[in-house]
Design a protein around this motif. Structure first.
Motif, PDB file in Angstrom:
ATOM      1  N   ILE A 169       4.165  -5.329  -0.840  1.00 24.71           N
ATOM      2  CA  ILE A 169       4.300  -4.956   0.627  1.00 24.71           C
ATOM      3  C   ILE A 169       3.439  -6.258   1.320  1.00 24.71           C
ATOM      4  CG2 ILE A 169       4.095  -3.379   2.237  1.00 24.71           C
ATOM      5  CD1 ILE A 169       4.600  -1.332   0.311  1.00 24.71           C
ATOM      6  N   VAL A 170       3.977  -6.988   2.240  1.00 21.91           N
ATOM      7  CA  VAL A 170       3.307  -7.688   3.064  1.00 21.91           C
ATOM      8  C   VAL A 170       2.977  -6.866   4.349  1.00 21.91           C
ATOM      9  CG1 VAL A 170       3.014  -9.875   4.387  1.00 21.91           C
ATOM     10  CG2 VAL A 170       4.467  -9.691   2.258  1.00 21.91           C
ATOM     11  N   ARG A 171       1.432  -6.703   4.370  1.00 20.72           N
ATOM     12  CA  ARG A 171       1.094  -5.777   5.340  1.00 20.72           C
ATOM     13  C   ARG A 171       1.755  -6.054   6.866  1.00 20.72           C
ATOM     14  NH1 ARG A 171      -0.819  -0.574   6.162  1.00 20.72           N
ATOM     15  NH2 ARG A 171      -2.043  -0.677   7.872  1.00 20.72           N
ATOM     16  N   PRO A 172       2.634  -5.122   7.240  1.00 23.08           N
ATOM     17  CA  PRO A 172       3.154  -5.264   8.713  1.00 23.08           C
ATOM     18  C   PRO A 172       2.395  -4.801   9.735  1.00 23.08           C
ATOM     19  CG  PRO A 172       4.179  -3.554   7.636  1.00 23.08           C
ATOM     20  CD  PRO A 172       3.169  -3.935   6.555  1.00 23.08           C
ATOM     21  N   TYR A 173       2.206  -5.324  10.850  1.00 23.74           N
ATOM     22  CA  TYR A 173       1.499  -4.681  12.156  1.00 23.74           C
ATOM     23  C   TYR A 173       1.940  -3.432  12.499  1.00 23.74           C
ATOM     24  CZ  TYR A 173       0.000  -9.646  12.128  1.00 23.74           C
ATOM     25  OH  TYR A 173      -0.813 -10.843  12.058  1.00 23.74           O
ATOM     26  N   ARG A 174       2.971  -2.825  12.432  1.00 23.78           N
ATOM     27  CA  ARG A 174       3.289  -1.504  12.828  1.00 23.78           C
ATOM     28  C   ARG A 174       3.310  -0.577  11.706  1.00 23.78           C
ATOM     29  NH1 ARG A 174       8.980  -2.933  14.359  1.00 23.78           N
ATOM     30  NH2 ARG A 174       9.151  -0.622  14.362  1.00 23.78           N
ATOM     31  N   GLU A 175       2.863   0.523  12.129  1.00 26.37           N
ATOM     32  CA  GLU A 175       2.484   1.647  11.087  1.00 26.37           C
ATOM     33  C   GLU A 175       3.982   1.997  10.577  1.00 26.37           C
ATOM     34  OE1 GLU A 175       0.707   5.929  10.874  1.00 26.37           O
ATOM     35  OE2 GLU A 175      -0.199   4.543  12.279  1.00 26.37           O
ATOM     36  N   LYS A 176       5.000   2.136  11.235  1.00 28.20           N
ATOM     37  CA  LYS A 176       6.273   2.885  11.131  1.00 28.20           C
ATOM     38  C   LYS A 176       6.910   1.744  10.022  1.00 28.20           C
ATOM     39  CE  LYS A 176       7.201   5.744  14.895  1.00 28.20           C
ATOM     40  NZ  LYS A 176       8.069   5.768  16.143  1.00 28.20           N
ATOM     41  N   GLU A 177       6.814   0.713  10.284  1.00 32.70           N
ATOM     42  CA  GLU A 177       7.102  -0.555   9.355  1.00 32.70           C
ATOM     43  C   GLU A 177       6.402  -0.332   7.960  1.00 32.70           C
ATOM     44  OE1 GLU A 177       9.522  -3.549   8.034  1.00 32.70           O
ATOM     45  OE2 GLU A 177       9.795  -2.071   9.539  1.00 32.70           O
ATOM     46  N   PHE A 178       4.969  -0.035   8.159  1.00 33.13           N
ATOM     47  CA  PHE A 178       4.662  -0.118   6.766  1.00 33.13           C
ATOM     48  C   PHE A 178       4.835   1.133   6.032  1.00 33.13           C
ATOM     49  CE2 PHE A 178       0.694   1.324   4.390  1.00 33.13           C
ATOM     50  CZ  PHE A 178       0.458   0.553   3.498  1.00 33.13           C
ATOM     51  N   ARG A 179       5.101   2.246   6.595  1.00 29.29           N
ATOM     52  CA  ARG A 179       5.648   3.728   6.007  1.00 29.29           C
ATOM     53  C   ARG A 179       6.935   3.428   5.348  1.00 29.29           C
ATOM     54  NH1 ARG A 179       5.370   8.335  10.016  1.00 29.29           N
ATOM     55  NH2 ARG A 179       3.210   7.689   9.627  1.00 29.29           N
ATOM     56  N   VAL A 215      -0.691  -6.939   0.455  1.00 31.10           N
ATOM     57  CA  VAL A 215      -1.192  -8.282   0.744  1.00 31.10           C
ATOM     58  C   VAL A 215      -0.990  -8.476   2.037  1.00 31.10           C
ATOM     59  CG1 VAL A 215      -0.888  -9.146  -1.778  1.00 31.10           C
ATOM     60  CG2 VAL A 215       0.966  -9.585  -0.061  1.00 31.10           C
ATOM     61  N   GLY A 216      -1.880  -9.507   2.564  1.00 35.31           N
ATOM     62  CA  GLY A 216      -1.551  -9.932   4.035  1.00 35.31           C
ATOM     63  C   GLY A 216      -0.921 -11.093   4.269  1.00 35.31           C
ATOM     64  N   SER A 217       0.031 -11.692   3.377  1.00 39.17           N
ATOM     65  CA  SER A 217       0.642 -12.879   3.686  1.00 39.17           C
ATOM     66  C   SER A 217       1.715 -13.056   2.745  1.00 39.17           C
ATOM     67  CB  SER A 217      -0.139 -14.086   3.902  1.00 39.17           C
ATOM     68  OG  SER A 217      -0.637 -14.562   2.651  1.00 39.17           O
ATOM     69  N   GLU A 218       2.992 -13.767   3.076  1.00 39.22           N
ATOM     70  CA  GLU A 218       4.164 -14.098   2.085  1.00 39.22           C
ATOM     71  C   GLU A 218       3.302 -14.965   1.118  1.00 39.22           C
ATOM     72  OE1 GLU A 218       6.950 -12.991   1.823  1.00 39.22           O
ATOM     73  OE2 GLU A 218       6.706 -11.760   3.822  1.00 39.22           O
ATOM     74  N   ASP A 219       2.335 -15.952   1.327  1.00 38.28           N
ATOM     75  CA  ASP A 219       2.004 -16.876  -0.008  1.00 38.28           C
ATOM     76  C   ASP A 219       1.312 -15.907  -0.829  1.00 38.28           C
ATOM     77  OD1 ASP A 219       2.969 -19.170   1.517  1.00 38.28           O
ATOM     78  OD2 ASP A 219       0.846 -19.350   2.593  1.00 38.28           O
ATOM     79  N   LYS A 220       0.526 -14.962  -0.370  1.00 36.09           N
ATOM     80  CA  LYS A 220      -0.182 -14.040  -1.342  1.00 36.09           C
ATOM     81  C   LYS A 220       0.781 -13.462  -2.296  1.00 36.09           C
ATOM     82  CE  LYS A 220      -4.375 -13.707   1.033  1.00 36.09           C
ATOM     83  NZ  LYS A 220      -5.275 -12.884   1.759  1.00 36.09           N
ATOM     84  N   ALA A 221       2.007 -12.802  -1.645  1.00 32.63           N
ATOM     85  CA  ALA A 221       3.134 -12.148  -2.291  1.00 32.63           C
ATOM     86  C   ALA A 221       3.503 -13.016  -3.279  1.00 32.63           C
ATOM     87  CB  ALA A 221       4.125 -11.728  -1.304  1.00 32.63           C
ATOM     88  N   ARG A 222       3.696 -14.285  -2.954  1.00 31.93           N
ATOM     89  CA  ARG A 222       4.583 -15.068  -4.009  1.00 31.93           C
ATOM     90  C   ARG A 222       3.490 -15.427  -4.999  1.00 31.93           C
ATOM     91  NH1 ARG A 222       6.461 -17.449   0.614  1.00 31.93           N
ATOM     92  NH2 ARG A 222       4.832 -18.871   1.040  1.00 31.93           N
TER      93      ARG A 222
END
Length: 108
Positions: A78-88, A57-64
């Motif tokens: 997973i709240v989509r992070p901006y950095r690829e390494k963090e996403f992985r 998802v794109g935000s903490e609100d959507k995760a909740r």
């Protein structure tokens, strides 16, 4: 027009998960945009067939929202992070949490 969109979202999720992904035989599913129309229907298909989802998802609100409405655990979202390494890293953590090495179905 919204009513027609509802049906299209449901059919898209069904076709992707059932016809292309063989959900009844799957163990895990990665669902991008999981709080959107196709994503929510995909999560319902997971519930119907006992497939373990990991939701992006794109935000903490959507995760909740997914935790409250779909009963997902924090480790499955997973709240989509901006950095690829963090996403992985987060993706690998979620796979470990559900006990899988990879995903049988990816809904993107």
């Amino acid at each position: 027009a919204q009513g027609a969109g509802f049906v299209v979202q449901a059919l898209t999720a069904w076709y992707g998960a059932m016809q292309l992904g063989a959900a009844p035989r799957a163990r895990s599913m990665l669902v991008h945009s999981a709080a959107g129309g196709v994503g929510l229907f995909s999560l319902q298909i997971c519930q119907m067939f006992g497939v373990v989802p990991v939701a992006i998802v794109g935000s903490e609100d959507k995760a909740r929202f997914l935790q409250d409405t779909m009963g997902l655990k924090a480790s499955q979202i997973i709240v989509r992070p901006y950095r690829e390494k963090e996403f992985r890293r987060r993706l690998e953590e979620s796979l470990r949490a559900i006990g899988c090495e990879g995903f049988d179905i990816v809904m993107d």
